[in-house]
Each structure stands twice: as C-alpha cells, then as structure tokens.
Design an enzyme around this catalytic site. Structure first.
Site, short mmCIF file in Angstrom:
data_model
loop_
_atom_site.label_atom_id
_atom_site.label_comp_id
_atom_site.label_asym_id
_atom_site.label_seq_id
_atom_site.Cartn_x
_atom_site.Cartn_y
_atom_site.Cartn_z
NE ARG A 229 -4.30 -1.41 0.20
CZ ARG A 229 -4.48 -2.43 -0.65
NH1 ARG A 229 -3.57 -2.73 -1.57
NH2 ARG A 229 -5.57 -3.16 -0.58
CG HIS A 277 -3.90 -0.65 -6.62
ND1 HIS A 277 -4.17 -0.03 -5.41
CD2 HIS A 277 -3.99 -1.98 -6.37
CE1 HIS A 277 -4.41 -0.94 -4.48
NE2 HIS A 277 -4.32 -2.14 -5.04
#
Ligand code: NDP
Ligand code: OXD
Length: 314
Positions: A229, A277
């Site tokens: 993340r 992502h």
C-alpha cells in the site's frame, strides 16, 4: 434469511459489476444478489461483499453475518469508523490473486536484475551496449510481508535462483526461507537486500514504516518494489532517496493518493516505474468461487476462514 435463500449485498468496482453478478449466480444459484448502490434495504442482507464501501453504507450493516472483502487488503474496511464491531470481516485468499502477484513480482525482479530498463533507454538512443549480468544467487531479495502473497512470490523467486529472505510480524520456524522479524530483523533485511519488496498490509504498525530513517539504512543502489500500500512509504523521503542515488530505482504499484495525480513527479521520474494498482487484480470468476465456498460452509454451520484479526489490523 429470507425464504431459505441468502441475500448478498454487493458493492464492487462498477466496471466489474456484470462479471460479479454472473459469477455469483453461477456459484450460488439460490442467492439473491443486491448490487449497491440501488439495493432497497442493505440492512437486511445476510452477507456483504464489499470493495471500498462508503462509511454510511457500513453503518447499515450491523445485522449481516459476515463482511467479505473483495480484495486481499482490508484497510478499505478497517479504516472506516462505522464498520460494525461485532461482524466478522473475511479477507480474500484466492489462488488467482496469488498467481497474479507472483507473476507481477517475477516480471519486475527480472526487469531489474536483467537491466531491461537500461536496454529500453539504450534502444531509444540506438545504442548497442552490453550491461553486466550477474548470477541470480548474488542478488538478494528481501520480502517485507511473508503472508499468503509474499510467501508465494518469495518461493517462486527462490526457485529462480535468487537469494530470498522475508520479514514478518512473528518469526516462524516452519518456513523454508529465512524470515526475520522485529526491528533488528528489519534493519538486517534493509541493509542486505538488493531488491526490497513491500507486501505488507497497511495497519497502525506498518503505516510509514519505510520512512527517511529506514531508507537511509537501505543498501545503496538497491531497488524498492511497493505492491503493498502507498501508505507504507513516506513518499517525499522516497523521492529524496532516489534523487540522491541511495536507491537505484523504484517500481511503484500503490500510492498514498490513487489514482496518482497527473502532475505527480513519480510519473516522469527517470528511476521510477509506475503501474496503476494492478499488481494483482481480483478476478470475479475465481474470487466468487472462493467466497461462495465460504458462504455455503457457513450456512451449513461451519466456520469462516481467513477472518481478519481486528487488533492486528490484518
Ligand atoms: P497476509 O495477511 O497473508 O500477510 C501479511 C504479512 O504481513 C504477514 O506475513 C504478516 O506477518 C506481515 N505483517 C503484518 N503486520 C506486520 C508488522 N507490523 N511487522 C511485520 N510484518 C507484518 O496478506 P496478503 O499476503 O494476502 O496481502 C498483503 C497485502 O498485499 C494486502 O494487505 C494488500 O495491501 C496488498 N495487495 C496489493 C495488491 C496490488 O494489486 N497491489 C493486490 C493484493 C494485495 P505474520 O506472517 O507474522 O502474520
Ligand atoms: C487488494 C488490492 O487488496 O487490490 O486485493 O490491492
């Protein structure tokens, strides 16, 4: 449960809604699937299948029997104040997700190890020049986060001949690969890795873990791959480490702000590779099979597995 069939509230990426509905209809033909937004009474759902729900929706889900995350990460749920405290949260453990992550990491590691970014730049200058090539065993890879995804990728990379070590919260003796833990273990892995892979969940303990101090401990010239993340890394400190040559480069799939804003310096940085992502995308077909298996077992009185420990945050 209404008339013997479970009601599933589904809040997914809108682009994947049709695929989710088809996959769930195939896996759980007796279930009723209510997509959100649009479902009339979310509070009467039996199970909620969620990706990035708004807090106001979570506030209406105190009566569901379980919340399933549509991704491996659960920070999109645990970070929300209205997540009902007593409802089990189940993360996604899906062989398709594991395969996708392993492939992404093998690709990025080989791209770095075989100097492919250098050859790409050379081609744009019509430059014919060999770069040094060293055996994989002399390239040390540190994997921070040796859970479902990290340990699978680490095992595959070790199988390709790389020297791999991991870092996790609790040291385990059953692992085939060396796995460190604690602050000392982190220091060792930072100082010894040529390629550092971040595959940790974002929790109170891991937020900002790779800050200026940690970056200063990294072996000079090594590479960072962040697929965990964005919040794991202090991004301004990362930029400074890249600009002063402490890091050879970075492959970044996740960011503090997503989508990465158009003018962000990472987009054009010569030592940064950006992906949006996508290291591993949830595939509704395989994920629906996993979630349906859990729901069927739970309806038959069995236990849910892969439940999140809320105190640990993952
Ligand atoms: P797991 O829960 O299986 O593994 C988490 C790992 O992190 C475990 O090894 C755990 O240690 C370790 N860990 C957690 N907290 C700490 C800590 N404070 N110190 C040291 N180690 C810690 O998660 P997954 O492997 O399934 O997923 C990892 C993350 O990958 C997700 O949370 C998500 O953020 C990210 N992800 C990114 C995707 C992408 O496309 N970019 C796709 C899917 C996931 P221990 O083993 O001791 O418990
Ligand atoms: C996930 C993700 O957590 O997509 O699955 O990042």
């Amino acid at each position: 449960m209404s008339a013997g069939y479970p009601r599933l509230l589904l809040k997914c990426d809108p682009r994947a809604l049709d695929r989710w509905c088809r996959a769930l209809a195939r896996e759980l033909p007796d279930a009723r699937v209510d997509p959100w937004p649009g479902a009339a009474e979310p509070e009467s759902a039996d199970y909620a299948l969620l990706w990035q729900p708004e807090d106001s929706l979570l506030a209406r889900l105190a009566g569901v029997r379980a919340i399933f995350s549509l991704g491996a990460g659960v920070d999109h749920l645990l970070g929300k104040p209205s997540l009902p405290p007593m409802v089990p949260v189940v993360r996604l453990v899906d062989p398709g997700l594991t395969e996708g992550m392993t492939h992404y990491l093998v690709y990025q590691v080989l791209r770095i190890h075989r100097r492919m970014a250098v050859y790409e730049r050379q081609q744009s200058d019509s430059l014919w020049r060999e770069q040094a090539q060293r055996p994989a065993a002399r390239c040390r890879i540190g994997v921070l986060g040796m859970g479902v995804l990290g340990s699978a990728a680490a095992t595959t990379l070790a199988g390709l001949g790389f020297t791999v070590a991991g870092w996790r919260r609790q040291a385990r003796s059953d692992s085939a690969l060396p796995a460190y833990s604690g602050r000392d273990g982190l220091e060792q892995i930072l100082a010894s890795s040529d390629i550092l892979i971040l595959l940790l969940p974002l929790t109170a303990d891991t937020r900002g873990l790779i800050d200026a101090t940690a970056l200063a401990r990294i072996k000079p010239g090594s590479w960072l791959i962040n697929v965990g993340r964005g919040g794991l890394v202090d991004e301004p400190a990362l930029l400074a480490a890249l600009d002063r040559g402490q890091l050879g480069g970075a492959c970044l799939d996740v960011f503090a702000e997503e989508p990465l804003p158009p003018g962000h310096v990472f987009w054009q940085h010569p030592r940064v590779a950006v992906t949006p992502h996508v290291a591993s995308l949830t595939a509704p077909d395989s994920a629906a099979a996993v979630i349906a298996g859990q729901i069927r077992r739970h309806l038959d009185g069995g236990e849910l597995v892969d439940c999140v420990d809320r105190r640990r945050g993952y």
